[in-house]
Structures are given as C-alpha cells and as structure tokens.
Motif scaffolding. Structure first.
Motif, PDB file in Angstrom:
ATOM      1  N   GLN A   1      -7.987  -3.773  -1.728  1.00 20.74           N
ATOM      2  CA  GLN A   1      -8.060  -4.721  -0.851  1.00 20.74           C
ATOM      3  C   GLN A   1      -9.360  -4.718  -0.382  1.00 20.74           C
ATOM      4  OE1 GLN A   1      -4.707  -3.631   1.823  1.00 20.74           O
ATOM      5  NE2 GLN A   1      -4.055  -5.538   1.380  1.00 20.74           N
ATOM      6  N   GLU A   2     -10.565  -4.469  -1.240  1.00 17.29           N
ATOM      7  CA  GLU A   2     -11.750  -4.327  -0.786  1.00 17.29           C
ATOM      8  C   GLU A   2     -12.308  -6.033  -0.651  1.00 17.29           C
ATOM      9  OE1 GLU A   2     -16.032  -3.448  -3.022  1.00 17.29           O
ATOM     10  OE2 GLU A   2     -14.461  -2.026  -3.111  1.00 17.29           O
ATOM     11  N   SER A   3     -11.821  -6.722  -1.531  1.00 10.98           N
ATOM     12  CA  SER A   3     -12.206  -8.214  -1.323  1.00 10.98           C
ATOM     13  C   SER A   3     -11.440  -8.904   0.040  1.00 10.98           C
ATOM     14  CB  SER A   3     -11.800  -9.233  -2.618  1.00 10.98           C
ATOM     15  OG  SER A   3     -10.423  -9.008  -2.654  1.00 10.98           O
ATOM     16  N   LEU A   4     -10.203  -8.460   0.425  1.00 12.13           N
ATOM     17  CA  LEU A   4      -9.757  -8.879   1.468  1.00 12.13           C
ATOM     18  C   LEU A   4     -10.381  -8.421   2.834  1.00 12.13           C
ATOM     19  CD1 LEU A   4      -7.129 -10.512   2.608  1.00 12.13           C
ATOM     20  CD2 LEU A   4      -6.000  -8.260   2.551  1.00 12.13           C
ATOM     21  N   SER A   5     -11.039  -7.178   2.724  1.00  9.31           N
ATOM     22  CA  SER A   5     -11.868  -6.694   3.790  1.00  9.31           C
ATOM     23  C   SER A   5     -13.043  -7.337   3.960  1.00  9.31           C
ATOM     24  CB  SER A   5     -12.035  -5.304   3.709  1.00  9.31           C
ATOM     25  OG  SER A   5     -13.069  -4.722   4.445  1.00  9.31           O
ATOM     26  N   SER A   6     -13.870  -7.882   2.788  1.00  5.23           N
ATOM     27  CA  SER A   6     -14.883  -8.897   2.860  1.00  5.23           C
ATOM     28  C   SER A   6     -14.712  -9.928   3.316  1.00  5.23           C
ATOM     29  CB  SER A   6     -15.492  -8.657   1.525  1.00  5.23           C
ATOM     30  OG  SER A   6     -16.022  -7.230   1.106  1.00  5.23           O
ATOM     31  N   LEU A   7     -13.582 -10.537   2.867  1.00  8.23           N
ATOM     32  CA  LEU A   7     -13.209 -11.836   3.672  1.00  8.23           C
ATOM     33  C   LEU A   7     -13.122 -12.082   5.075  1.00  8.23           C
ATOM     34  CD1 LEU A   7     -12.201 -14.804   3.081  1.00  8.23           C
ATOM     35  CD2 LEU A   7      -9.857 -13.810   2.856  1.00  8.23           C
ATOM     36  N   PHE A   8     -12.482 -11.031   5.557  1.00 13.25           N
ATOM     37  CA  PHE A   8     -12.213 -10.909   6.910  1.00 13.25           C
ATOM     38  C   PHE A   8     -13.425 -10.489   7.667  1.00 13.25           C
ATOM     39  CE2 PHE A   8      -7.857 -11.785   5.959  1.00 13.25           C
ATOM     40  CZ  PHE A   8      -7.372 -12.167   7.175  1.00 13.25           C
TER      41      PHE A   8
ATOM     42  N   ARG B   1      -0.170   0.144  22.475  1.00  9.24           N
ATOM     43  CA  ARG B   1       1.114   0.759  22.322  1.00  9.24           C
ATOM     44  C   ARG B   1       1.689   0.423  21.113  1.00  9.24           C
ATOM     45  NH1 ARG B   1       4.254   3.355  25.904  1.00  9.24           N
ATOM     46  NH2 ARG B   1       2.963   2.749  27.861  1.00  9.24           N
ATOM     47  N   VAL B   2       2.205   1.253  20.160  1.00  6.81           N
ATOM     48  CA  VAL B   2       2.724   0.984  18.929  1.00  6.81           C
ATOM     49  C   VAL B   2       4.165   0.586  19.071  1.00  6.81           C
ATOM     50  CG1 VAL B   2       3.528   1.985  16.710  1.00  6.81           C
ATOM     51  CG2 VAL B   2       1.118   2.520  17.853  1.00  6.81           C
ATOM     52  N   GLU B   3       4.708  -0.686  18.770  1.00  5.48           N
ATOM     53  CA  GLU B   3       6.173  -1.075  18.804  1.00  5.48           C
ATOM     54  C   GLU B   3       6.800  -1.021  17.383  1.00  5.48           C
ATOM     55  OE1 GLU B   3       5.675  -4.783  20.852  1.00  5.48           O
ATOM     56  OE2 GLU B   3       5.249  -3.723  22.924  1.00  5.48           O
ATOM     57  N   ALA B   4       5.966  -0.876  16.471  1.00  2.25           N
ATOM     58  CA  ALA B   4       6.609  -1.171  15.185  1.00  2.25           C
ATOM     59  C   ALA B   4       5.571  -0.534  14.221  1.00  2.25           C
ATOM     60  CB  ALA B   4       7.330  -2.299  14.599  1.00  2.25           C
ATOM     61  N   MET B   5       6.217   0.119  13.195  1.00  2.10           N
ATOM     62  CA  MET B   5       5.183   0.474  12.036  1.00  2.10           C
ATOM     63  C   MET B   5       5.766   0.637  10.782  1.00  2.10           C
ATOM     64  SD  MET B   5       4.996   4.398  13.512  1.00  2.10           S
ATOM     65  CE  MET B   5       6.331   5.212  13.944  1.00  2.10           C
ATOM     66  N   HIS B   6       4.979   0.569   9.895  1.00  2.00           N
ATOM     67  CA  HIS B   6       5.635   0.552   8.340  1.00  2.00           C
ATOM     68  C   HIS B   6       4.404   1.385   7.450  1.00  2.00           C
ATOM     69  CE1 HIS B   6       7.727  -2.906  10.260  1.00  2.00           C
ATOM     70  NE2 HIS B   6       8.711  -2.340   9.491  1.00  2.00           N
ATOM     71  N   THR B   7       4.794   1.557   6.345  1.00  2.00           N
ATOM     72  CA  THR B   7       3.874   2.214   5.559  1.00  2.00           C
ATOM     73  C   THR B   7       4.175   1.760   4.044  1.00  2.00           C
ATOM     74  OG1 THR B   7       5.031   4.329   5.011  1.00  2.00           O
ATOM     75  CG2 THR B   7       3.159   4.179   6.654  1.00  2.00           C
ATOM     76  N   GLN B   8       3.338   1.745   3.088  1.00  2.00           N
ATOM     77  CA  GLN B   8       3.522   1.462   1.661  1.00  2.00           C
ATOM     78  C   GLN B   8       2.547   2.747   0.828  1.00  2.00           C
ATOM     79  OE1 GLN B   8       2.000  -2.740   1.206  1.00  2.00           O
ATOM     80  NE2 GLN B   8       3.885  -3.606   1.935  1.00  2.00           N
ATOM     81  N   ASP B   9       3.206   2.878  -0.287  1.00  2.00           N
ATOM     82  CA  ASP B   9       2.650   4.046  -0.913  1.00  2.00           C
ATOM     83  C   ASP B   9       1.555   3.513  -1.805  1.00  2.00           C
ATOM     84  OD1 ASP B   9       2.522   6.510  -2.117  1.00  2.00           O
ATOM     85  OD2 ASP B   9       3.891   6.309  -3.660  1.00  2.00           O
ATOM     86  N   HIS B  10       0.473   3.427  -1.059  1.00  4.51           N
ATOM     87  CA  HIS B  10      -0.942   3.204  -1.642  1.00  4.51           C
ATOM     88  C   HIS B  10      -2.120   4.231  -1.166  1.00  4.51           C
ATOM     89  CE1 HIS B  10       0.474  -0.978  -3.093  1.00  4.51           C
ATOM     90  NE2 HIS B  10       0.763  -1.065  -1.907  1.00  4.51           N
ATOM     91  N   GLU B  11      -3.235   4.354  -1.992  1.00  4.05           N
ATOM     92  CA  GLU B  11      -4.285   5.080  -1.353  1.00  4.05           C
ATOM     93  C   GLU B  11      -5.021   4.150  -0.488  1.00  4.05           C
ATOM     94  OE1 GLU B  11      -4.932   8.062  -2.011  1.00  4.05           O
ATOM     95  OE2 GLU B  11      -3.034   8.221  -3.153  1.00  4.05           O
ATOM     96  N   PRO B  12      -5.911   4.626   0.471  1.00  2.00           N
ATOM     97  CA  PRO B  12      -6.609   4.031   1.266  1.00  2.00           C
ATOM     98  C   PRO B  12      -7.939   3.289   1.062  1.00  2.00           C
ATOM     99  CG  PRO B  12      -6.625   6.105   1.991  1.00  2.00           C
ATOM    100  CD  PRO B  12      -5.755   6.088   0.934  1.00  2.00           C
ATOM    101  N   LEU B  13      -8.274   2.213   1.566  1.00  2.00           N
ATOM    102  CA  LEU B  13      -9.626   1.891   1.288  1.00  2.00           C
ATOM    103  C   LEU B  13     -10.609   2.538   2.302  1.00  2.00           C
ATOM    104  CD1 LEU B  13     -11.937   0.005   0.009  1.00  2.00           C
ATOM    105  CD2 LEU B  13     -11.214  -1.740   1.547  1.00  2.00           C
ATOM    106  N   LEU B  14     -11.638   3.233   1.936  1.00  2.00           N
ATOM    107  CA  LEU B  14     -12.493   3.926   2.785  1.00  2.00           C
ATOM    108  C   LEU B  14     -14.045   3.079   2.968  1.00  2.00           C
ATOM    109  CD1 LEU B  14     -12.024   7.519   1.405  1.00  2.00           C
ATOM    110  CD2 LEU B  14     -10.955   6.455   3.523  1.00  2.00           C
TER     111      LEU B  14
END
Length: 176
Positions: free
Chosen positions: A97-104, A153-166
């Motif tokens: 998601q590097e391009s998405l990060s750059s867009l935002f 305050r965290v009210e909901a959370m989800h994960t997906q099986d991907h490596e993170p962008l650093l």
C-alpha cells in the motif's frame, strides 16, 4: 525531594514552552532513525465527507482500557476535521500500500476517489485493505507543541494476514 517524587513530578508548562536550539531539519533526521509503521487515519468532516491522512505518529497507550494515540500537525489540511471529530479509524498499511500512503500524504487531491471503502455507523470511512484496523472514539486531546495528541479508545479492531509497510530515514521500507 526523593528520587521517586522527582520522577513522578509533572513536567511544567514552562519546560514545554521553552525555546531550544534544536534545528528542525536535524531533529527530523534524528527522528527518522526510528523505523515506524505507516497508517492512514480517517474520519468525516462536519459535512459528512470522508477525510483522511497518512501518519506514522501512532502508538499504543494501554491494554485496559484499550487506548491508542496518534499526533496531527496543526497546519495539516484536515486538522479541523480531526480536532472536531468524535470517532476515527486507524489503518495500519500493508507492504503493498505504498501508493495509497503517498496519495493520502498529498494535498489538494480527492483521496477517496475510486477507493474501495465503506462507512461505519459513526460515519467514519473504513478502508477494506490493511494489516490492522482500529475503530476508535476520542478519549482525549492534548496540546503537543505544533501537534495535537489524539488519544482514542478502541471500540473495534480487525487484522488481515499481510506484512506491514514501514517508514525509515524518509523512505518506505519492508521487513527483510
């Protein structure tokens, strides 16, 4: 005064407002030595339009209650929306998601045009792709120099099986 009392003494406002001879560019280079994850924070403005920005200033605060924090620059284009919001979402980006990060991170563009997202019950835009996503209510706001510290305050959370962008030394990075 005991060592314990000295350590627990609150930082005075005077210390926080003193001018130091630290050069901003040099400080930015020093901060860049700390590798961070990359996030997109989203909310809606007063007109109900989706708002979002890229941020690397995200951290955990507490497990019980579940609290996180992130910081927004007071000169950021979407500052008013986040300063007034009651809910927001944090999306920890994956390595694709590097391009998405750059867009935002860009100014003057419609960041949500053609983007795959949904709106939750609180009106917050939720991206469908991420490593982790936290839906939060605002627990506190604190002054932090030229930034505002947002505690959620965290009210909901989800994960997906991907490596993170650093992000490290001003560049995107991936786990080797």
């Amino acid at each position: 005064m005991s060592i314990e009392a000295e350590l627990l003494r609150p930082i005075s406002t005077e210390i926080l407002t003193q001018k130091h001879t630290v050069e901003p560019l040099q400080l930015r280079q020093v901060f860049g030595q700390f590798a961070t994850g990359v996030t997109i924070i989203t909310t809606s403005n007063e007109a109900g339009e989706p708002v979002g920005m890229t941020a690397s200033s995200f951290n955990t605060v507490s497990l019980d209650p579940a609290l996180i924090l992130w910081c927004i620059g007071k000169n950021t284009g979407c500052f008013d929306a986040f300063n007034r919001c009651e809910h927001f979402a944090i999306h920890v980006l994956n390595e694709e998601q590097e391009s998405l990060s750059s867009l935002f991170a860009r100014r003057g563009v419609d960041r949500f045009a053609g983007l795959d997202y949904e709106i939750n019950e609180q009106g917050v835009p939720l991206l469908n792709e991420f490593c982790a996503r936290l839906q939060c209510s605002v627990a506190a706001r604190y002054e932090g120099g030229d930034h505002l510290i947002m505690v959620g305050r965290v009210e909901a959370m989800h994960t997906q099986d991907h490596e993170p962008l650093l992000f490290h030394r001003g560049h995107y990075a991936r786990i080797a």
